[in-house]
Design an enzyme around this catalytic site. Structure first.
Site: not given
Ligand code: URA
Length: 435
Positions: A82, A161, A168, A183, A187
């Site tokens: 990620h 999220d 956001r 966040s 996930k």
């Molecule tokens: N990626 C995410 O999943 N969340 C964020 O807040 C920023 C980047």
């Protein structure tokens, strides 16, 4: 004592800490739609200014993770990668099919574009009919059948999220270490993975612009990883210019496919291979760095990464013929060059403004409901440190609106600076840590 949300907003506004119970009350209220958007927005702004302590970050992460279903997969090689978000960052589209082709299971829950940055989900949504809103069951089947999915947050998958992410984006509360950390980690923990590679972007196109902020973020993530005993590798990498050449949804999908066919810009290649090797070594899939590199090259050269990407497109309902025929993807009406106004070296690129210009052309949202124009964006011809002649093309602009196109050309004069002096190039990788 009964909790009321207004008192939680006040507490956070005044810099007080929240208990586990209060955080769980917030997430429950959010999911059950008991808290109005305006109060959530105020709460997010209070967090933005006051922050969260480590205990609050952990409690919020876990509450968000538990807001939906949680995956459990068998096997050692269940992993994910990620990024905190950048401009032109299409690494996930390239690296994950390569790893899935090697037998890794990759249950990827990703996000749409945030602020000036692109999102993996919007990039994939540029492929006609590609479905990103998979059900929990469809995700499980995809892992069983092809070892891989890329899906967005839904009412079933980390709904907390899903909700906070878009709020956001619409309330300018993205650039917050605790909000980004919760966040991402909520996930990734819901995916049931046993290894995560996290790419923290820093530089003028990142949310964490300063290295010190990125490092603080990295330390927080590593501390969470250690606490919950999750194996992780964390990199801080450069975002002082777009990664690769393409910026914009369908343009980035094309660049990812081209990469899998062997056309690999230097910076993108270095990141993809560094992360790929790290994952192969840390999961003990392979023992030597040299072998890991050979294996990644082999998967690409044999077209297995490309075939896995095609398989994913097919599984998620998309038009798989885009692999060979890019004309099926949304294409902008106008493609025009932006020429160098003077000779010299590309000295500075305001990467955040590049992202915002892509949004201005229609490639992103300013409100939750906005439609995205998947076809628009930029193809960079020259990057930082390259020598240019006056009148040489620096980039290609893809637009659907003549007036906006003209405006973008005007604005680019302040976004890309050319100087006589050659700049000192930033490193591609600044820092590495692990749990
Ligand atoms: N990626 C995410 O999943 N969340 C964020 O807040 C920023 C980047």
């Amino acid at each position: 004592m009964k909790i009321d949300f207004l008192s939680l907003i006040r507490k956070k506004r005044d810099g007080e800490g929240l208990t586990k119970k209060e955080i769980e009350f917030f997430i429950k209220g959010l999911i059950n739609k008991k808290i109005p958007d305006y109060q959530i927005a105020a709460f997010l702004m209070a967090i933005y200014f006051q922050g969260l302590n480590f205990e609050e970050i952990v409690n919020l992460t876990l509450a968000m993770m538990k807001s939906g279903k949680i995956f459990k997969f068998k096997g050692k090689y269940v992993i994910d990668k990620h990024s905190t978000g950048g401009v032109g960052d299409k690494v996930s589209l390239i690296l994950t099919p390569i790893l899935a082709a090697l037998g890794f299971k990759i249950p990827m829950i990703a996000g749409r574009a945030l602020g000036h940055t692109g999102g993996t989900i919007d990039k994939l949504a540029s492929i006609p009919n590609f479905r990103t809103d998979l059900t929990y069951q469809q995700c499980k089947e995809a892992i069983k059948n092809i070892g891989f999915f890329i899906a967005e947050q839904t009412e079933e998958l980390v709904p907390a999220d899903r909700y906070l992410y878009s709020l956001r984006d619409a309330t300018s509360t993205i650039e917050s270490i605790p909000l980004i950390a919760t966040s991402i980690m909520s996930k990734k923990l819901a995916e049931g993975i046993n290894f995560l590679l996290l790419d923290i972007k820093t530089g003028n196109g990142a949310f964490l612009e300063k290295f010190t902020e990125a490092k603080k973020f990295a330390k927080t993530i590593i501390k969470i990883g250690k606490l919950i005993k999750k194996k992780m590798s964390v990199f801080i990498t450069d975002m002082n210019q777009p990664l690769g050449k393409a910026v914009g949804n369908s343009l980035e999908v094309i660049e990812a496919i081209e990469f899998l066919k062997g056309k690999q810009p230097r910076d993108l290649k270095e990141i993809v291979f560094t992360f790929g090797k790290e994952i192969l070594l840390r999961t003990k899939f392979i023992k030597s760095k040299k072998r890991a590199e050979e294996l990644i090259n082999k998967v690409i050269n044999e077209g297995r990464g490309l075939r896995k990407f095609q398989e994913t497109i097919r599984t998620q309902g998309g038009e798989e013929a885009i692999i060979e025929n890019y004309n099926i993807l949304p294409k902008a009406k106008y493609q025009e060059y932006y020429f160098a106004p003077q000779k010299g070296y590309i000295f500075f690129i305001n990467t955040k403004k590049i992202g915002f210009l892509c949004n201005f052309l229609g490639g992103g949202r300013t409100k939750r409901e906005d439609e995205v124009d998947y076809s628009v964006g930029f193809i960079f011809i020259k990057k930082l440190g390259e020598k240019v002649k006056k009148g040489e093309p620096l980039l290609e602009i893809h637009a659907n609106d003549k007036v906006k196109l003209k405006e973008v050309k005007e604005k680019l004069k302040e976004v890309i600076l050319i100087k006589e002096k050659k700049p000192k190039l930033p490193p591609l990788i600044y820092w590495y840590g692990r749990t």
